[in-house]
Design a protein around this motif. Structure first.
Motif, PDB file in Angstrom:
ATOM      1  N   GLY A 102       0.778  -1.226   0.000  1.00  0.00           N
ATOM      2  CA  GLY A 102       0.000   0.000   0.000  1.00  0.00           C
ATOM      3  C   GLY A 102       0.812   1.279   0.000  1.00  0.00           C
ATOM      4  N   LEU A 103       2.142   1.168  -0.120  1.00  0.00           N
ATOM      5  CA  LEU A 103       3.009   2.342  -0.154  1.00  0.00           C
ATOM      6  C   LEU A 103       3.775   2.348  -1.477  1.00  0.00           C
ATOM      7  CD1 LEU A 103       4.191   4.783   1.468  1.00  0.00           C
ATOM      8  CD2 LEU A 103       6.019   3.234   2.206  1.00  0.00           C
ATOM      9  N   PRO A 104       3.215   2.975  -2.531  1.00  0.00           N
ATOM     10  CA  PRO A 104       3.925   3.016  -3.823  1.00  0.00           C
ATOM     11  C   PRO A 104       5.320   3.603  -3.626  1.00  0.00           C
ATOM     12  CG  PRO A 104       1.701   3.892  -4.035  1.00  0.00           C
ATOM     13  CD  PRO A 104       1.951   3.725  -2.563  1.00  0.00           C
ATOM     14  N   CYS A 105       6.323   2.945  -4.219  1.00  0.00           N
ATOM     15  CA  CYS A 105       7.684   3.260  -3.796  1.00  0.00           C
ATOM     16  C   CYS A 105       8.703   3.020  -4.915  1.00  0.00           C
ATOM     17  CB  CYS A 105       8.020   2.405  -2.574  1.00  0.00           C
ATOM     18  SG  CYS A 105       9.311   3.033  -1.526  1.00  0.00           S
ATOM     19  N   PRO A 106       8.834   3.954  -5.872  1.00  0.00           N
ATOM     20  CA  PRO A 106       9.880   3.819  -6.885  1.00  0.00           C
ATOM     21  C   PRO A 106      11.271   3.879  -6.254  1.00  0.00           C
ATOM     22  CG  PRO A 106       8.280   5.520  -7.486  1.00  0.00           C
ATOM     23  CD  PRO A 106       8.022   5.160  -6.060  1.00  0.00           C
ATOM     24  N   ASN A 107      12.272   3.564  -7.065  1.00  0.00           N
ATOM     25  CA  ASN A 107      13.652   3.491  -6.581  1.00  0.00           C
ATOM     26  C   ASN A 107      14.512   4.545  -7.268  1.00  0.00           C
ATOM     27  OD1 ASN A 107      15.718   2.193  -5.015  1.00  0.00           O
ATOM     28  ND2 ASN A 107      16.477   1.258  -6.889  1.00  0.00           N
ATOM     29  N   ILE A 108      15.354   5.207  -6.481  1.00  0.00           N
ATOM     30  CA  ILE A 108      16.236   6.264  -6.976  1.00  0.00           C
ATOM     31  C   ILE A 108      17.682   5.864  -6.718  1.00  0.00           C
ATOM     32  CG2 ILE A 108      16.949   8.669  -6.587  1.00  0.00           C
ATOM     33  CD1 ILE A 108      14.035   9.311  -5.947  1.00  0.00           C
ATOM     34  N   PHE A 109      18.585   6.331  -7.560  1.00  0.00           N
ATOM     35  CA  PHE A 109      20.003   6.007  -7.427  1.00  0.00           C
ATOM     36  C   PHE A 109      20.561   6.407  -6.066  1.00  0.00           C
ATOM     37  CE2 PHE A 109      20.082  10.429  -8.798  1.00  0.00           C
ATOM     38  CZ  PHE A 109      21.153  10.986  -8.106  1.00  0.00           C
ATOM     39  N   ALA A 110      21.483   5.558  -5.572  1.00  0.00           N
ATOM     40  CA  ALA A 110      22.280   5.920  -4.397  1.00  0.00           C
ATOM     41  C   ALA A 110      23.730   6.165  -4.790  1.00  0.00           C
ATOM     42  CB  ALA A 110      22.198   4.841  -3.322  1.00  0.00           C
ATOM     43  N   GLY A 111      24.105   5.714  -6.003  1.00  0.00           N
ATOM     44  CA  GLY A 111      25.393   6.085  -6.576  1.00  0.00           C
ATOM     45  C   GLY A 111      26.443   5.011  -6.636  1.00  0.00           C
ATOM     46  N   GLY A 112      26.275   3.909  -5.904  1.00  0.00           N
ATOM     47  CA  GLY A 112      27.313   2.893  -5.854  1.00  0.00           C
ATOM     48  C   GLY A 112      27.338   1.994  -7.087  1.00  0.00           C
ATOM     49  N   HIS A 113      28.446   1.289  -7.238  1.00  0.00           N
ATOM     50  CA  HIS A 113      28.620   0.332  -8.339  1.00  0.00           C
ATOM     51  C   HIS A 113      29.229  -0.963  -7.799  1.00  0.00           C
ATOM     52  CE1 HIS A 113      28.044   2.921 -12.006  1.00  0.00           C
ATOM     53  NE2 HIS A 113      28.225   3.867 -11.088  1.00  0.00           N
ATOM     54  N   ASN A 114      29.003  -2.048  -8.546  1.00  0.00           N
ATOM     55  CA  ASN A 114      29.614  -3.355  -8.256  1.00  0.00           C
ATOM     56  C   ASN A 114      29.275  -3.857  -6.859  1.00  0.00           C
ATOM     57  OD1 ASN A 114      30.826  -2.880 -10.755  1.00  0.00           O
ATOM     58  ND2 ASN A 114      32.792  -2.294  -9.863  1.00  0.00           N
ATOM     59  N   PHE A 115      27.992  -3.746  -6.500  1.00  0.00           N
ATOM     60  CA  PHE A 115      27.544  -4.135  -5.171  1.00  0.00           C
ATOM     61  C   PHE A 115      27.874  -5.593  -4.856  1.00  0.00           C
ATOM     62  CE2 PHE A 115      23.904  -0.903  -5.802  1.00  0.00           C
ATOM     63  CZ  PHE A 115      24.697   0.129  -5.320  1.00  0.00           C
ATOM     64  N   HIS A 116      27.980  -5.875  -3.572  1.00  0.00           N
ATOM     65  CA  HIS A 116      28.094  -7.227  -3.015  1.00  0.00           C
ATOM     66  C   HIS A 116      29.458  -7.867  -3.227  1.00  0.00           C
ATOM     67  CE1 HIS A 116      23.429  -7.933  -3.272  1.00  0.00           C
ATOM     68  NE2 HIS A 116      23.752  -6.751  -2.747  1.00  0.00           N
ATOM     69  N   GLY A 117      30.494  -7.060  -3.468  1.00  0.00           N
ATOM     70  CA  GLY A 117      31.797  -7.673  -3.669  1.00  0.00           C
ATOM     71  C   GLY A 117      32.949  -6.714  -3.447  1.00  0.00           C
ATOM     72  N   ARG A 118      34.139  -7.226  -3.652  1.00  0.00           N
ATOM     73  CA  ARG A 118      35.361  -6.490  -3.347  1.00  0.00           C
ATOM     74  C   ARG A 118      35.589  -5.295  -4.289  1.00  0.00           C
ATOM     75  NH1 ARG A 118      39.162 -10.143  -2.497  1.00  0.00           N
ATOM     76  NH2 ARG A 118      38.095 -12.074  -3.071  1.00  0.00           N
TER      77      ARG A 118
END
Length: 409
Positions: free
Chosen positions: A366-382
């Motif tokens: 019930g809470l419409p919620c698009p996504n906006i950039f946070a700026g990071g790259h290559n998540f979840h790794g070294r």
């Protein structure tokens, strides 16, 4: 710039890795370390109604400074980091005035962040990058988002000449293991709509995401002394390999892009007696998503028929669905974000998420919620990194969304 760097580093150096095998919320006790710090920080900068519940969900309010009616909007990020790679003892490195060349993350282990492989780096020549030291992830997913929201709220508090309505912020645990919105109290939050600050490249604006499910396939074998095993031993690992090879090899993450879905085998544990395969199933199209789940069940049925035995068992659980269905009826909330980006000099990149965010679940709650950039790259790794200038732009976008929403009509 230094203020946002210091805040971000203070967050990423706190280990908040979540655990999919835990039954608690949050799934790890160490998430409380950052959660409690955030609560105190939100109080310090001057937000109202700062709260944290028994599951570590944090909410706070920036009251309206206009007299006319304005929609209540929200901004949401998560403070856990992915269990895909360690988040313990993060040692961020600051690369000033990036020259577009290879970055040595760790000379001792010869770990290099190179634009030859990660060509997005070249978008940020001349900017300030924050990287890992090559031995951990960074945590920009999504501590960059938290940094941006806190910094934006602080800026609005310190600049009352910027008019805005009531703004709600929410920080969640366990997003990385698909539970970030499970215990989010939408009614308490009280926003008409919200935005997750959980995207990647500067300019990203997303209101479509994967439909997602997880599948666990258990393969039963039979251990017998190998010297006397002929006609008796059933090696579950060989049977599991047969299952793996039946699925379309090119419908995997490393072979797909855009709107293409996939099967992702992300974990195998086994011995002769029993092998377990864990898959994630993803597709933007609902019908194709259902077909993928059906294919897995069919493979199990066909193999059990072939071997005239219940060698294979499968359990499939839906995780989240494409938020497009819930956001399209209120597309003005995407339009506002797009207008805000253009107003602060950011080119919007509207595309589908090849993943999911808390916003996908929140939209169905019930809470419409698009996504906006946070700026990071290559998540979840070294090789994860974030340009500081991208975080600064995200702060500007948040403030501009607040301003645009408050314009009297």
């Amino acid at each position: 710039m230094q203020h946002i760097i210091n805040r971000f580093i203070s967050y990423v150096t706190i280990d908040t890795e979540s655990d999919p095998n835990s039954e608690t919320t949050p799934s790890t006790k160490k998430q409380w370390d950052l959660a409690n710090k955030l609560v105190e920080e939100l109080k310090t900068i001057g937000l109202s109604d700062v709260s944290i519940d028994e599951n570590a969900y944090i909410m706070a309010t920036l009251p309206s400074n206009v007299s006319h009616d304005v929609p209540v909007i929200g901004f949401v990020s998560h403070f856990d980091t992915s269990p895909d790679f360690t988040g313990a003892n993060v040692k961020p490195q600051i690369i000033n005035d990036y020259d577009g060349k290879d970055i040595v993350l760790n000379a001792e282990e010869n770990i290099i962040l190179s634009p030859d492989y990660f060509d997005d780096l070249l978008l940020y020549k001349g900017q300030t990058l924050i990287t890992t030291d090559g031995t951990t992830l960074l945590g920009a997913d999504d501590k960059a988002g938290i940094t941006e929201i806190v910094t934006a709220m602080e800026y609005l508090i310190n600049h009352p000449e910027i008019k805005h309505g009531t703004i709600k912020i929410g920080f969640t645990p366990d997003e990385e293991i698909g539970r970030g919105a499970h215990k989010f109290d939408v009614e308490k939050f009280g926003a008409d709509w919200a935005y997750t600050m959980d995207g990647s490249q500067v300019g990203e604006l997303e209101y479509e995401n994967f439909n997602a499910a997880g599948a666990k396939v258990k393969v039963k074998g039979k251990i017998v002394h190998p010297g006397y095993a002929k006609g008796k031993m059933i090696n579950s690992m060989y049977y599991a390999s047969e299952f793996i090879n039946i699925l379309p090899r090119l419908e995997t993450p490393e072979c797909t892009e855009g709107y293409e879905g996939f099967f992702h085998l992300h974990n195998i544990e086994g011995d002769v007696e029993e092998t377990t395969l864990e898959y994630i199933i993803r597709d933007h199209d609902k019908d194709k998503f259902e077909a993928r789940k059906a294919l897995l069940e069919k493979v199990v049925f066909d193999l059990n028929t072939k071997y005239e035995s219940e060698v294979f068992k499968i359990e499939i659980k839906d995780q989240y669905f494409n938020m497009k269905e819930k956001v399209e009826p209120v597309m003005h909330i995407v339009d506002i974000a797009e207008e805000a980006m253009k107003a602060v000099g950011v080119t919007p990149l509207i595309k589908a998420i090849r993943g999911g965010t808390d916003g996908s679940q929140l939209s169905y709650m019930g809470l419409p919620c698009p996504n906006i950039f946070a700026g990071g790259h290559n998540f979840h790794g070294r090789y994860e990194y974030v340009p500081v200038e991208s975080m600064q732009k995200a702060v500007e976008v948040i403030c501009k969304i607040a301003e645009l929403t408050a314009i009297e009509k």
